[in-house]
Scaffold this motif. Structure first.
Motif, short mmCIF file in Angstrom:
data_model
loop_
_atom_site.label_atom_id
_atom_site.label_comp_id
_atom_site.label_asym_id
_atom_site.label_seq_id
_atom_site.Cartn_x
_atom_site.Cartn_y
_atom_site.Cartn_z
N ALA A 102 30.38 -29.00 16.66
CA ALA A 102 29.36 -28.90 15.63
C ALA A 102 29.93 -29.10 14.23
CB ALA A 102 28.66 -27.54 15.70
N LEU A 103 31.23 -28.87 14.08
CA LEU A 103 31.87 -29.03 12.77
C LEU A 103 32.42 -30.44 12.54
CD1 LEU A 103 33.76 -25.62 12.55
CD2 LEU A 103 31.74 -26.30 11.26
N LEU A 104 32.27 -31.32 13.52
CA LEU A 104 32.80 -32.68 13.37
C LEU A 104 32.22 -33.44 12.17
CD1 LEU A 104 33.12 -34.01 17.03
CD2 LEU A 104 34.95 -33.41 15.43
N PRO A 105 30.92 -33.27 11.83
CA PRO A 105 30.41 -33.99 10.64
C PRO A 105 31.17 -33.70 9.36
CG PRO A 105 28.59 -33.15 11.94
CD PRO A 105 29.83 -32.59 12.55
N TYR A 106 31.79 -32.50 9.25
CA TYR A 106 32.56 -32.18 8.06
C TYR A 106 33.85 -32.99 7.98
CZ TYR A 106 29.52 -28.18 7.23
OH TYR A 106 28.44 -27.39 6.97
N LEU A 107 34.33 -33.48 9.14
CA LEU A 107 35.59 -34.20 9.19
C LEU A 107 35.42 -35.71 9.07
CD1 LEU A 107 37.23 -32.24 12.16
CD2 LEU A 107 37.40 -31.74 9.71
N MET A 108 34.19 -36.19 9.24
CA MET A 108 33.96 -37.63 9.21
C MET A 108 33.87 -38.15 7.78
SD MET A 108 31.23 -38.21 12.30
CE MET A 108 31.31 -40.00 12.06
N SER A 111 31.70 -42.72 4.19
CA SER A 111 31.39 -44.14 4.39
C SER A 111 31.07 -44.44 5.84
CB SER A 111 32.58 -44.99 3.94
OG SER A 111 33.77 -44.61 4.63
N ALA A 112 31.78 -43.78 6.77
CA ALA A 112 31.51 -43.99 8.20
C ALA A 112 30.14 -43.43 8.57
CB ALA A 112 32.60 -43.33 9.04
N VAL A 113 29.80 -42.27 8.01
CA VAL A 113 28.50 -41.67 8.27
C VAL A 113 27.38 -42.58 7.77
CG1 VAL A 113 26.99 -39.72 7.73
CG2 VAL A 113 29.41 -39.33 8.22
N LEU A 114 27.54 -43.12 6.57
CA LEU A 114 26.53 -44.01 6.00
C LEU A 114 26.35 -45.25 6.86
CD1 LEU A 114 24.63 -44.97 3.77
CD2 LEU A 114 26.64 -45.83 2.56
N LEU A 115 27.45 -45.83 7.30
CA LEU A 115 27.37 -47.05 8.11
C LEU A 115 26.64 -46.79 9.43
CD1 LEU A 115 28.19 -50.01 8.44
CD2 LEU A 115 30.34 -49.23 9.44
N ILE A 116 26.98 -45.66 10.07
CA ILE A 116 26.33 -45.31 11.34
C ILE A 116 24.83 -45.10 11.13
CG2 ILE A 116 26.17 -43.54 13.13
CD1 ILE A 116 29.20 -43.13 12.76
N TRP A 117 24.48 -44.41 10.07
CA TRP A 117 23.06 -44.10 9.83
C TRP A 117 22.26 -45.36 9.53
CZ3 TRP A 117 23.45 -39.55 11.70
CH2 TRP A 117 22.36 -38.68 11.69
N LEU A 118 22.82 -46.25 8.72
CA LEU A 118 22.12 -47.49 8.40
C LEU A 118 21.95 -48.36 9.64
CD1 LEU A 118 23.74 -48.45 4.97
CD2 LEU A 118 21.51 -47.41 5.39
N LEU A 119 22.92 -48.36 10.53
CA LEU A 119 22.81 -49.14 11.76
C LEU A 119 21.77 -48.53 12.70
CD1 LEU A 119 26.57 -49.99 12.50
CD2 LEU A 119 24.77 -51.56 11.78
N TRP A 120 21.76 -47.21 12.81
CA TRP A 120 20.82 -46.56 13.72
C TRP A 120 19.38 -46.75 13.29
CZ3 TRP A 120 20.69 -43.45 18.15
CH2 TRP A 120 21.91 -43.33 18.82
N PHE A 121 19.14 -46.70 11.97
CA PHE A 121 17.76 -46.75 11.48
C PHE A 121 17.39 -48.12 10.92
CE2 PHE A 121 18.56 -42.21 11.58
CZ PHE A 121 17.37 -41.72 12.09
N TRP A 157 22.16 -32.91 10.19
CA TRP A 157 23.35 -33.19 10.99
C TRP A 157 24.63 -32.81 10.24
CZ3 TRP A 157 27.18 -37.22 10.65
CH2 TRP A 157 27.98 -37.33 11.79
N LYS A 158 24.64 -33.02 8.91
CA LYS A 158 25.82 -32.75 8.12
C LYS A 158 26.03 -31.26 7.87
CE LYS A 158 28.11 -35.10 5.67
NZ LYS A 158 29.51 -35.55 5.78
#
Length: 284
Positions: A102-108, A111-121, A157-158
């Motif tokens: 559950a704490l993994l979002p703090y370690l990501m 820029s990687a989070v943004l890229l994943i979110w833009l691709l998913w949506f 999620w964050k």
């Protein structure tokens, strides 16, 4: 006792100096900026800046959206964190795996989070693909009012992991015999969660609730990730307004908007602390 405390002061002094220089002094200095006209003479104009800013339609839009998004995100984050933590606490020892992930979002990286979110949506992304498989039509998630959904989902999620960890720490201090007795009496799992668990972790629950509101007021990071400096109107926040005024070197509008919002936050948190003290007196 006083001598021992005095010996600690040299160790605290560097931190206190930094706090005064970078937080306290700018806070009070900004008040003066909000009361001047920003000219070379920096003439005192009183509350004229506050009147002008509060009449600004972009300020009004940003304030409205910030409060609306906070009213959506903070209670939703609190409720989901509580429910998930109760479920994970019952899954011992298998729940430890979920607690750690559950704490993994703090370690990501952001820029990687943004890229994943833009691709998913994206319009042709996995989310719309799943909707079409279920018989629905694709949605423009990254435009218009639909933008709020990925922003709120990214916020949850964050920020959910830290709230879950705090809840789990409080849950593990509750005696297991209470749940055993409630089970023998025929109490269902939701009834045990809201009649036994929640009242016994009021201090920790209040801390999580405060953190939820603090993080909700800082939702500008998620909005900026997805919508940029000038997002669509449904997710244009007060921080967008202040950030854009700062980029134009309009320090009067920045400080005026910041202190106006600070007053709203202080009133809200004062109300929350008053409600928490009344709740504790009612339980004692």
């Amino acid at each position: 006792m006083y001598r021992k405390k005095r010996q600690v002061l040299p160790f605290l002094l560097p931190g206190l100096v930094g706090l005064l220089l970078f937080y306290v002094a700018p806070f009070f200095g900004g008040i003066w900026y909000s009361l001047t006209d920003g000219s070379f003479e920096n003439t005192f104009v009183g509350f004229r800046n506050y009147t002008a800013v509060w009449q600004n339609p972009m300020f009004q839009l940003g304030l409205k959206n910030t409060l609306e998004l906070s009213l959506i995100c903070a209670p939703l984050l609190f409720l989901l964190s509580f429910v998930i933590s109760v479920v994970v606490n019952r899954m011992r020892p298998a729940g430890a795996v979920f607690r750690n992930t559950a704490l993994l979002p703090y370690l990501m990286p952001s820029s990687a989070v943004l890229l994943i979110w833009l691709l998913w949506f994206d319009y042709g992304g996995p989310v719309n693909h799943l909707i079409t498989l279920l018989g629905g039509s694709r949605i423009e998630w990254l435009q218009g009012a639909s933008l709020r959904f990925p922003v709120v989902l990214l916020f949850l999620w964050k920020n959910m992991g830290f709230c879950i960890v705090i809840f789990l720490a409080a849950l593990q201090a509750i005696p297991a015999s209470l749940y055993e007795y409630a089970t023998l009496e025929g109490a269902s799992f939701p009834r045990q969660a809201f009649k036994i668990t929640l009242p016994l972790i009021v201090p920790s629950a209040f801390l999580v609730f405060i953190l939820c509101w603090v993080n909700a007021f800082r939702i500008f990071k998620e909005v900026y990730f997805i919508g940029g400096a000038y997002p669509d109107e449904p997710i244009y926040t007060l921080q967008n307004y202040m950030n854009n005024m700062y980029s134009k070197l309009n320090y009067q509008n920045v400080t005026t908007a910041a202190y106006s919002f600070a007053v709203i936050v202080f009133v809200l948190f004062g109300l929350l602390f008053w409600l928490q003290s009344r709740a504790q007196r009612g339980l004692s």
